[in-house]
Design an enzyme around this catalytic site. Structure first.
Site, PDB file in Angstrom:
ATOM      1  N   LYS A 200       8.645  81.088  55.586  1.00 25.36           N
ATOM      2  CA  LYS A 200       7.462  81.826  55.125  1.00 25.36           C
ATOM      3  C   LYS A 200       6.956  82.813  56.180  1.00 25.36           C
ATOM      4  O   LYS A 200       6.140  83.673  55.904  1.00 25.36           O
ATOM      5  CB  LYS A 200       6.350  80.846  54.746  1.00 25.36           C
TER       6      LYS A 200
ATOM      7  N   LYS B  28      -2.803  84.058  42.928  1.00 22.94           N
ATOM      8  CA  LYS B  28      -4.235  83.749  43.043  1.00 22.94           C
ATOM      9  C   LYS B  28      -4.963  84.834  43.816  1.00 22.94           C
ATOM     10  O   LYS B  28      -6.062  85.270  43.437  1.00 22.94           O
ATOM     11  CB  LYS B  28      -4.429  82.395  43.747  1.00 22.94           C
TER      12      LYS B  28
ATOM     13  N   THR C  73       2.840  81.044  44.479  1.00 24.98           N
ATOM     14  CA  THR C  73       1.771  81.065  43.486  1.00 24.98           C
ATOM     15  C   THR C  73       0.463  81.508  44.135  1.00 24.98           C
ATOM     16  O   THR C  73      -0.414  82.063  43.470  1.00 24.98           O
ATOM     17  CB  THR C  73       1.587  79.688  42.831  1.00 24.98           C
TER      18      THR C  73
ATOM     19  N   HIS D 247      12.937  74.336  42.080  1.00 23.08           N
ATOM     20  CA  HIS D 247      11.896  75.056  42.835  1.00 23.08           C
ATOM     21  C   HIS D 247      12.361  75.569  44.187  1.00 23.08           C
ATOM     22  O   HIS D 247      11.546  76.073  44.959  1.00 23.08           O
ATOM     23  CB  HIS D 247      10.684  74.158  43.071  1.00 23.08           C
TER      24      HIS D 247
ATOM     25  N   LYS E 127      -0.700  78.923  53.213  1.00 23.74           N
ATOM     26  CA  LYS E 127       0.448  78.268  52.559  1.00 23.74           C
ATOM     27  C   LYS E 127       0.988  77.251  53.546  1.00 23.74           C
ATOM     28  O   LYS E 127       0.585  77.242  54.703  1.00 23.74           O
ATOM     29  CB  LYS E 127       1.525  79.298  52.202  1.00 23.74           C
ATOM     30  N   ARG E 128       1.903  76.364  53.105  1.00 19.89           N
ATOM     31  CA  ARG E 128       2.509  75.446  54.050  1.00 19.89           C
ATOM     32  C   ARG E 128       3.152  76.202  55.205  1.00 19.89           C
ATOM     33  O   ARG E 128       3.598  77.337  55.046  1.00 19.89           O
ATOM     34  CB  ARG E 128       3.556  74.570  53.343  1.00 19.89           C
TER      35      ARG E 128
HETATM   36  C1  26W Z   1      12.234  66.197  49.042  1.00 23.39           C
HETATM   37  C2  26W Z   1      11.091  66.821  49.719  1.00 23.39           C
HETATM   38  C3  26W Z   1      10.623  68.017  48.995  1.00 23.39           C
HETATM   39  C4  26W Z   1       9.347  68.035  48.494  1.00 23.39           C
HETATM   40  C5  26W Z   1       8.891  69.126  47.814  1.00 23.39           C
HETATM   41  C6  26W Z   1      11.445  69.115  48.836  1.00 23.39           C
HETATM   42  C7  26W Z   1      11.003  70.211  48.149  1.00 23.39           C
HETATM   43  C8  26W Z   1       9.724  70.215  47.642  1.00 23.39           C
HETATM   44  C9  26W Z   1       9.227  71.389  46.838  1.00 23.39           C
HETATM   45  C10 26W Z   1      10.347  72.017  46.078  1.00 23.39           C
HETATM   46  C11 26W Z   1       8.498  72.366  47.681  1.00 23.39           C
HETATM   47  C12 26W Z   1       7.671  73.314  46.873  1.00 23.39           C
HETATM   48  O1  26W Z   1       6.496  73.116  46.709  1.00 23.39           O
HETATM   49  N1  26W Z   1       8.282  74.406  46.386  1.00 23.39           N
HETATM   50  C13 26W Z   1       7.524  75.527  45.884  1.00 23.39           C
HETATM   51  O2  26W Z   1       7.330  75.400  44.484  1.00 23.39           O
HETATM   52  C14 26W Z   1       6.458  76.415  44.011  1.00 23.39           C
HETATM   53  C15 26W Z   1       6.224  76.169  42.537  1.00 23.39           C
HETATM   54  O3  26W Z   1       7.352  76.497  41.806  1.00 23.39           O
HETATM   55  C16 26W Z   1       7.018  77.798  44.273  1.00 23.39           C
HETATM   56  O4  26W Z   1       6.071  78.763  43.905  1.00 23.39           O
HETATM   57  C17 26W Z   1       7.365  77.959  45.757  1.00 23.39           C
HETATM   58  O5  26W Z   1       8.020  79.194  45.975  1.00 23.39           O
HETATM   59  C18 26W Z   1       8.223  76.807  46.217  1.00 23.39           C
HETATM   60  O6  26W Z   1       8.440  76.882  47.618  1.00 23.39           O
END
Ligand code: 26W
Length: 823
Positions: free
Chosen positions: A563, A669, A665, A366, A557-558
């Site tokens: 971003k 939406k 995503t 991701h 979004k976060r």
């Molecule tokens: C280890 C800490 C951590 C936690 C969560 C690192 C990375 C994450 C995720 C990968 C963050 C995340 O939510 N990524 C998002 O995933 C979505 C679903 O595929 C994508 O649409 C977003 O672009 C992506 O940033």
């Protein structure tokens, strides 16, 4: 309702029967009398009424799956951002209208009751919400599936603003109980951690490793049933809660260490206490590794228990019955754990073990951001999971042999591809473990998958090109159109019929109405109604009055530098400055709406929140602005708030630096609800543009190739700063004390610094001019009501590709080889 009508249920869904059920649940399950029940009590009674009906279907689903010994997919994810459960459940069961009436006849209002429900916020952002959308689609499409995760007692923190600063509070979502959970003590698992590995001889004289002196922890499963839409299928989300293995450690207890014994118990229980609130990195946090292993080990044992019950014949059938999807590398330790179970506990040969493992797992990546790729120091890893570390070395040894065969004598290739990063300290690269141990590796949007192949894993791709594939993300139209936007849903159904929530391509039929003046008016009237409703929330939560006829410009979004909420802020400052310098400036009035949580330890993200709030405070109270622009930051962004904001958006900000957002995503939406996108050619924006057409989206900024080019030449943001008078002015403005006169001087200076001396890692200044120009086009376009309405309608009509039903069909057919099993 074809499939549900064939399915035999005993509970009646008539208005009177539902009313009766609600009263029964209130009286006997909650022990409340109707005349003294609070709104929350009624919400719980209504939830139980829906749950009873869901459970009937769950039982039918499970017995069908068991009887047919079906192949299932197990979706392993550290996050599931389910949001509220009630209204989605009612829609999916097909009892929303009758239940609304039943509640009315009891003198209550369903909408009000729904607002009593806490969000199930067991995730950070996109990755967690994707997992929740996937469960909805898996159930709706009758695919046998189980989601596995952690039952966090505290989900993502609740956000509050004090003087414009983010303050975090614990999210005690379980305070009043959770009507959707079913605890299953009969399926408790006991797992082990820590300890050492000893080598001993077994009965056959073989030298065998033995994991000893480990600490035991119990996992208690809490099941959340997930009903499909318009089908009898209900699947499970099984969440593990940690419990101490023994009530008391008897040895300590007998030595008079009563208090220590009880304390040790609470350490075991702390594993599932709280969700880590970062969406970038948790590298090095021991509890995080413990959480990952805890839920992975419980889940694999549960999967194996079910497999053995249904298939007594042995391991031959395992990978034909079990597909495991790894949601990012967070559960990748499963590759080592299954290897350990097969090799150490089940005594299979290494060859057989590895064959089964590599036919079982598939991995979704991701993110491309280097700091988000999980690594654990070999030291820490070996302390928590000593046997798994050995197994990873074993996996790596075979992996290195394969590389030697492919690139004889090339030690550089071995260094690059190794699961172990040689350095100080040595690290375990979880992404490499995931790629090596999986039969499929996918990205989440076309461009992201291309970058995975070209830049993140080029050597792995060369080694194994067929392993890599794309699965563009999707969202469930049940929650993200039907449930969140009932006015628009009803309008759509009145024109094209009611089957679109399950057959999203039906939305294409709306194209025929895009130029129909009557339909345009109706479409925009609904948008206006939704904007009025959001305005009331803004008034209440921000204390700011906004005009619903202004353009609602939304970025939700976060909060992350990549971003680029700060780019949006530079646009706001540019408009503010133009208004001050030209009091008669005639621009389309706008309300800038933000909602975002910053990771508690991410200082720059918090500074950006403070900056937006400070600028908003000034602008919203400056009489010279005459309401041409307003800036609001809604606190505590979460799924249920997103469901309020999205139907009210005119413009969707998707402005990440090209090459940084894997997919996005929220972009899907918002487009589905008729917001136009202003965006870069990044993530799924590219595919949205292909679907809606170039004339129905606002694209700006440097492309991935151009970004690469700029960086190669040596990017210097000062070049852009010095070349553009307006840009220089707003960057200096934000770095001054102008917006924060009552505070220590220089609190926003780090933001200016990051854009200049700090190197501007995300090329904000490079994209500024194009962004401003593109925003001017947006403002002009909005003033042509009919033309805007046409574009908005075409967005809704053309984004059917982004239904998670399409995504799930692709995973099921191409990756999981799953069959649909109608109930
Ligand atoms: C280890 C800490 C951590 C936690 C969560 C690192 C990375 C994450 C995720 C990968 C963050 C995340 O939510 N990524 C998002 O995933 C979505 C679903 O595929 C994508 O649409 C977003 O672009 C992506 O940033």
């Amino acid at each position: 309702m074809s499939s549900t009508s064939e399915f035999q249920t005993t509970l009646d869904n008539s208005v009177s029967a539902l009313k009766e059920s609600i009263l029964q649940n209130l009286t006997y399950r909650l022990a409340r009398f109707p005349n003294r029940a609070t709104k929350r009590d009624w919400m719980l009674a209504v939830s139980y009424t829906a749950r009873d009906r869901i459970l009937e279907r769950l039982q039918a689903t499970q017995s069908t799956h068991q009887k047919n010994k079906v192949r299932r997919v197990y979706y392993l994810s550290l996050e599931f951002l389910m949001g509220r459960m009630l209204s989605n459940g009612l829609y999916n069961l097909g009892i929303f209208d009758n239940l609304t009436k039943a509640v009315e006849e009891l003198g209550l209002n369903l909408e009000e009751l729904r607002n009593e429900e806490n969000d199930m916020g067991l995730g950070n952002g996109g990755l967690g919400r994707l997992a929740a959308c996937f469960l909805d689609s898996l159930a709706t499409l009758d695919y046998p599936a189980i989601g596995y995760g952690i039952y966090y007692e505290y989900g993502l923190f609740r956000q509050e603003f004090v003087n414009g600063y983010q303050i975090e509070h614990p999210d005690n979502w379980l305070k009043f109980g959770n009507p959707w959970e079913i605890v299953r003590p009969e399926y408790i698992q006991t797992i082990e951690m820590y300890g050492e590995v000893e080598y001993i001889f077994d009965d056959l004289g073989n030298y065998r490793p033995k994991w000893v002196n480990s600490k035991k922890v119990m996992g208690v499963p809490y099941d959340i049933p997930v009903p499909g839409y318009d089908t009898g299928t209900v699947i499970l989300l099984r969440l593990w809660r940690s419990r101490a293995f023994e009530e008391f450690n008897l040895e300590t207890f007998n030595q008079g260490g009563y208090v220590e014994a009880v304390r040790e118990k609470s350490i075991g229980e702390s594993i599932s206490k709280v969700l880590y609130p970062n969406d970038k990195t948790e590298n090095g946090k021991e509890l995080r590794l413990v959480q990952q292993y805890f839920f992975v080990s419980c889940s694999l044992r549960d999967i194996i228990r079910r497999f053995k019950a249904e298939n007594p014949g042995g391991w031959e059938l395992f990978s034909s019955k079990v597909a495991v999807q790894l949601n990012d590398t967070h559960p990748a330790i499963a590759i080592a754990e299954l290897s350990r179970i097969l090799y150490d506990e089940e005594n299979l040969s290494w060859e057989k073990t590895w064959e089964i493992v590599t036919q079982t797992f598939a991995y979704t990546n991701h993110t491309l951001m280097p700091e988000a790729l999980e690594k654990w120091s070999v030291d820490l890893f070996g302390r928590v999971l000593p046997r798994h570390l050995q197994i990873i070395f074993e996996i790596n040894k075979h992996h290195m042999e394969q590389i030697e065969r492919h690139w004889p004598g090339d030690n550089e290739k071995k260094r690059i591809l190794s699961i172990i990063e040689e350095g100080h300290p040595k690290m375990v690269r979880m992404a490499h473990l995931a790629v090596v141990g999986s039969y499929s590796v996918n990205g989440v949007a076309a461009i992201h998958t291309e970058l995975l192949k070209k830049t993140l894993f080029p050597e792995f791709f060369e080694l194994n090109p067929t392993k890599f594939n794309n699965k563009t993300n999707g969202i469930t139209p049940r929650r993200w159109l039907q449930a969140c936007n009932p006015l628009l849903s009803n309008l759509i159904s009145s024109k094209i019929g009611k089957s679109w929530p399950k057959n999203i391509d039906e939305l294409k039929k709306l194209e025929a109405f895009a130029e129909d003046a009557e339909f345009q008016k109706e479409f925009m009237r609904i948008k206006f109604e939704n904007k009025k409703r959001l305005s009331a929330i803004i008034e209440k939560d921000c204390g700011v009055t906004v005009d619903p006829s202004a353009l609602f410009d939304v970025q939700i979004k976060r909060l992350h530098e990549y971003k680029r909420q700060q780019l949006n802020l530079l646009h706001i400052l540019t408009l503010y400055r133009r208004i001050i310098q030209n009091p008669n400036l005639d621009i389309q009035p706008r309300v800038f709406i933000f909602a975002a949580k910053a990771a508690p330890g991410y200082d720059m993200a918090k500074t950006i929140i403070k900056a937006i709030n400070a600028v908003g405070e000034k602008i919203n109270n400056d009489p010279r602005v005459e309401n041409r622009i307003k800036v609001v930051f809604l606190p505590n962004y979460r799924v249920s708030l997103a469901q309020r904001i999205i139907p009210a958006a005119d413009l969707s900000e998707q402005i990440s630096t090209a090459g940084t957002e894997a997919s996005g995503t929220g972009n899907m939406k918002l487009a589905l609800n008729g917001a136009l996108t202003i965006g870069t050619l990044d993530g799924a924006n590219i595919e949205i543009k292909e679907e809606v057409g170039d004339e129905n989206i606002f694209i700006f900024g440097h492309t991935v190739d151009e970004v690469e080019e700029i960086r190669k030449k040596g990017y210097n943001s000062f070049d852009y700063y010095h070349a553009n008078e307006e840009l220089k002015a707003v960057v200096d403005w934000i770095g001054s004390n102008y917006f924060t006169p009552d505070e220590h001087s220089g609190i926003l200076a780090p933001l200016r610094w990051s854009l200049l001396e700090g190197g501007d890692r995300y090329l904000v200044l490079a994209d500024y001019a194009q962004y401003i120009e593109c925003q001017e086009k947006v403002g002009v376009a909005y003033r042509n009501h009919a033309a805007w309405a046409k574009m908005a309608i075409l967005n809704t009509a053309r984004v059917g590709k982004f239904s998670s039903d399409r995504t799930i069909h692709e995973y099921a057919r191409n990756t999981w080889k799953l069959s649909q099993v109608p109930i």
